[in-house]
Motif scaffolding. Structure first.
Motif, PDB file in Angstrom:
ATOM      1  N   PRO A   1     -21.968  15.416-102.467  1.00 30.65           N
ATOM      2  CA  PRO A   1     -21.894  14.294-101.532  1.00 30.65           C
ATOM      3  C   PRO A   1     -20.772  13.341-101.896  1.00 30.65           C
ATOM      4  O   PRO A   1     -20.415  13.195-103.072  1.00 30.65           O
ATOM      5  CB  PRO A   1     -23.261  13.622-101.692  1.00 30.65           C
ATOM      6  CG  PRO A   1     -23.743  14.020-103.046  1.00 30.65           C
ATOM      7  CD  PRO A   1     -23.190  15.391-103.278  1.00 30.65           C
ATOM      8  N   THR A   2     -20.188  12.719-100.904  1.00 31.05           N
ATOM      9  CA  THR A   2     -19.180  11.698-101.153  1.00 31.05           C
ATOM     10  C   THR A   2     -19.880  10.453-101.693  1.00 31.05           C
ATOM     11  O   THR A   2     -21.116  10.345-101.668  1.00 31.05           O
ATOM     12  CB  THR A   2     -18.443  11.332 -99.858  1.00 31.05           C
ATOM     13  OG1 THR A   2     -19.376  10.738 -98.933  1.00 31.05           O
ATOM     14  CG2 THR A   2     -17.812  12.562 -99.220  1.00 31.05           C
TER      15      THR A   2
ATOM     16  N   GLN B   1     -21.998   8.812 -99.056  1.00 32.16           N
ATOM     17  CA  GLN B   1     -23.222   9.581 -98.821  1.00 32.16           C
ATOM     18  C   GLN B   1     -24.234   9.353 -99.936  1.00 32.16           C
ATOM     19  O   GLN B   1     -25.433   9.200 -99.676  1.00 32.16           O
ATOM     20  CB  GLN B   1     -22.888  11.071 -98.713  1.00 32.16           C
ATOM     21  CG  GLN B   1     -22.170  11.457 -97.437  1.00 32.16           C
ATOM     22  CD  GLN B   1     -21.659  12.889 -97.472  1.00 32.16           C
ATOM     23  OE1 GLN B   1     -21.513  13.491 -98.538  1.00 32.16           O
ATOM     24  NE2 GLN B   1     -21.372  13.441 -96.297  1.00 32.16           N
ATOM     25  N   SER B   2     -23.761   9.309-101.174  1.00 37.18           N
ATOM     26  CA  SER B   2     -24.654   9.071-102.304  1.00 37.18           C
ATOM     27  C   SER B   2     -25.337   7.712-102.187  1.00 37.18           C
ATOM     28  O   SER B   2     -26.535   7.582-102.458  1.00 37.18           O
ATOM     29  CB  SER B   2     -23.870   9.151-103.619  1.00 37.18           C
ATOM     30  OG  SER B   2     -23.374  10.445-103.831  1.00 37.18           O
TER      31      SER B   2
ATOM     32  N   SER C   1     -25.846   5.967 -99.410  1.00 32.77           N
ATOM     33  CA  SER C   1     -26.755   5.985 -98.264  1.00 32.77           C
ATOM     34  C   SER C   1     -28.042   6.742 -98.581  1.00 32.77           C
ATOM     35  O   SER C   1     -29.153   6.277 -98.268  1.00 32.77           O
ATOM     36  CB  SER C   1     -26.046   6.613 -97.059  1.00 32.77           C
ATOM     37  OG  SER C   1     -26.888   6.633 -95.940  1.00 32.77           O
ATOM     38  N   LEU C   2     -27.905   7.900 -99.225  1.00 38.61           N
ATOM     39  CA  LEU C   2     -29.069   8.725 -99.538  1.00 38.61           C
ATOM     40  C   LEU C   2     -29.979   8.073-100.582  1.00 38.61           C
ATOM     41  O   LEU C   2     -31.204   8.220-100.539  1.00 38.61           O
ATOM     42  CB  LEU C   2     -28.619  10.099-100.043  1.00 38.61           C
ATOM     43  CG  LEU C   2     -27.959  11.016 -99.016  1.00 38.61           C
ATOM     44  CD1 LEU C   2     -27.342  12.227 -99.695  1.00 38.61           C
ATOM     45  CD2 LEU C   2     -28.981  11.464 -97.972  1.00 38.61           C
TER      46      LEU C   2
ATOM     47  N   SER D   1     -13.607   7.799 -99.978  1.00 37.94           N
ATOM     48  CA  SER D   1     -14.824   8.394 -99.422  1.00 37.94           C
ATOM     49  C   SER D   1     -14.954   8.101 -97.939  1.00 37.94           C
ATOM     50  O   SER D   1     -15.276   8.975 -97.130  1.00 37.94           O
ATOM     51  CB  SER D   1     -16.043   7.864-100.178  1.00 37.94           C
ATOM     52  OG  SER D   1     -17.243   8.303 -99.595  1.00 37.94           O
TER      53      SER D   1
ATOM     54  N   GLU E   1     -15.099  10.619 -94.685  1.00 37.79           N
ATOM     55  CA  GLU E   1     -16.234  10.575 -93.765  1.00 37.79           C
ATOM     56  C   GLU E   1     -15.764  10.401 -92.324  1.00 37.79           C
ATOM     57  O   GLU E   1     -16.196  11.107 -91.419  1.00 37.79           O
ATOM     58  CB  GLU E   1     -17.155   9.404 -94.126  1.00 37.79           C
ATOM     59  CG  GLU E   1     -17.933   9.587 -95.414  1.00 37.79           C
ATOM     60  CD  GLU E   1     -19.149  10.463 -95.205  1.00 37.79           C
ATOM     61  OE1 GLU E   1     -19.962  10.156 -94.320  1.00 37.79           O
ATOM     62  OE2 GLU E   1     -19.261  11.465 -95.929  1.00 37.79           O
TER      63      GLU E   1
END
Length: 286
Positions: free
Chosen positions: A9-10, A13-14, A16-17, A81, A85
């Motif tokens: 993951p970018t 993304q990290s 957000s997750l 990043s 995206e």
């Protein structure tokens, strides 16, 4: 057939997750970042902390939990990043952030670059933090005709009256302290230079130099086209997956000056394209 390895993951993304699993303070920082990424990249630390309703040390701890030394290198990684995206407009990290990240390596690279100037009489110096350090080292050099799009580069030669420093026309990009636009390319059209000293957002040993900013890619390609030699000044963190807009292929590069963090296999691939690779020890290393 073996299963493909999952793509890592970018950074965005990290964040957000993982947001739901953070403590309350980190949720506030992460929530503000996701809602206002451009402000997070551009605003000073004090303003970020105020907007997120947390303390300044909390913002710094948030950055460090992802393996970064502090806010500047975190924000540069965040900008990269976001560009991957969005596959579109690039949010330029601030000049002050770029100036402090990997500073020991950049200083060593800039110092070594002096040894490659040789018989140069006319050069182009790209805008950027490493090239600014190179320009500062050139202040006492023999007379040169110097073209640059970097306002910081031009300022570095203030008082060095033996040099002739030229700026092309163009639009000022305050976030990068540089000029850009088609006027840059038209100014360069009828000119010829011995060497361009160039940076890049990304270097791939097979695909070459690239950047996330389309206008910057166009003007850097134009600067490469009017230069006999291309010398790239870039610390080893710039050797990563290609960015969106190509500047030139590796066959066009004569030399790369980087630090000792560059892997042997990457250096070997560049050398297969005829690129001279110089790996220098960062200042202060033992």
């Amino acid at each position: 057939m073996a299963a493909l390895e999952p793509t890592a993951p970018t950074l965005i993304q990290s964040i957000s997750l993982g947001l739901g699993g953070y403590n309350k303070a980190f949720q506030l920082v992460g929530g503000y970042l996701l809602a206002s990424p451009e402000a997070f990249i551009r605003e000073p630390l004090q303003e970020i902390a105020r907007a997120a309703a947390v303390s300044e040390p909390t913002v710094l701890r948030f950055c460090r939990q992802f393996g970064f030394k502090g806010l500047p290198d975190f924000r540069i990684a965040l900008a990269m990043s976001l560009a991957r995206e969005a596959q579109g407009a690039f949010i330029d990290p601030g000049v002050s952030d770029k100036a402090v990240v990997n500073l020991a390596a950049k200083r060593a690279i800039a110092r070594f670059a002096l040894s490659l100037v040789g018989d140069d009489r006319s050069i182009i110096i790209d805008s950027g933090s490493t090239t600014q350090l190179f320009a500062e080292n050139l202040r006492a050099a023999n007379p040169l005709v110097i073209m640059t799009t970097g306002l910081n580069i031009a300022e570095a030669f203030r008082g060095a009256s033996q040099h002739t420093v030229m700026l092309p026309g163009g639009t000022v990009r305050f976030e990068s302290n540089s000029l850009s636009g088609r006027m840059v390319e038209s100014t360069l059209g009828g000119m010829r230079f011995d060497t361009i000293y160039l940076g890049a957002d990304a270097i791939d040993p097979v695909l070459g130099l690239s950047t996330f900013n389309e206008a910057e890619a166009h003007q850097n390609a134009a600067m490469v086209a009017v230069s006999q030699r291309v010398i790239v000044l870039a610390d080893s963190t710039k050797f990563r997956a290609p960015a969106l807009h190509r500047i030139c292929e590796p066959d066009r590069i004569h030399a790369v000056i980087t630090d000792t963090g560059l892997a042997d296999d990457t250096a070997a691939l560049l050398e297969q394209h005829g690129v001279a690779v110089h790996r220098v020890e960062p200042e202060g290393s033992t």
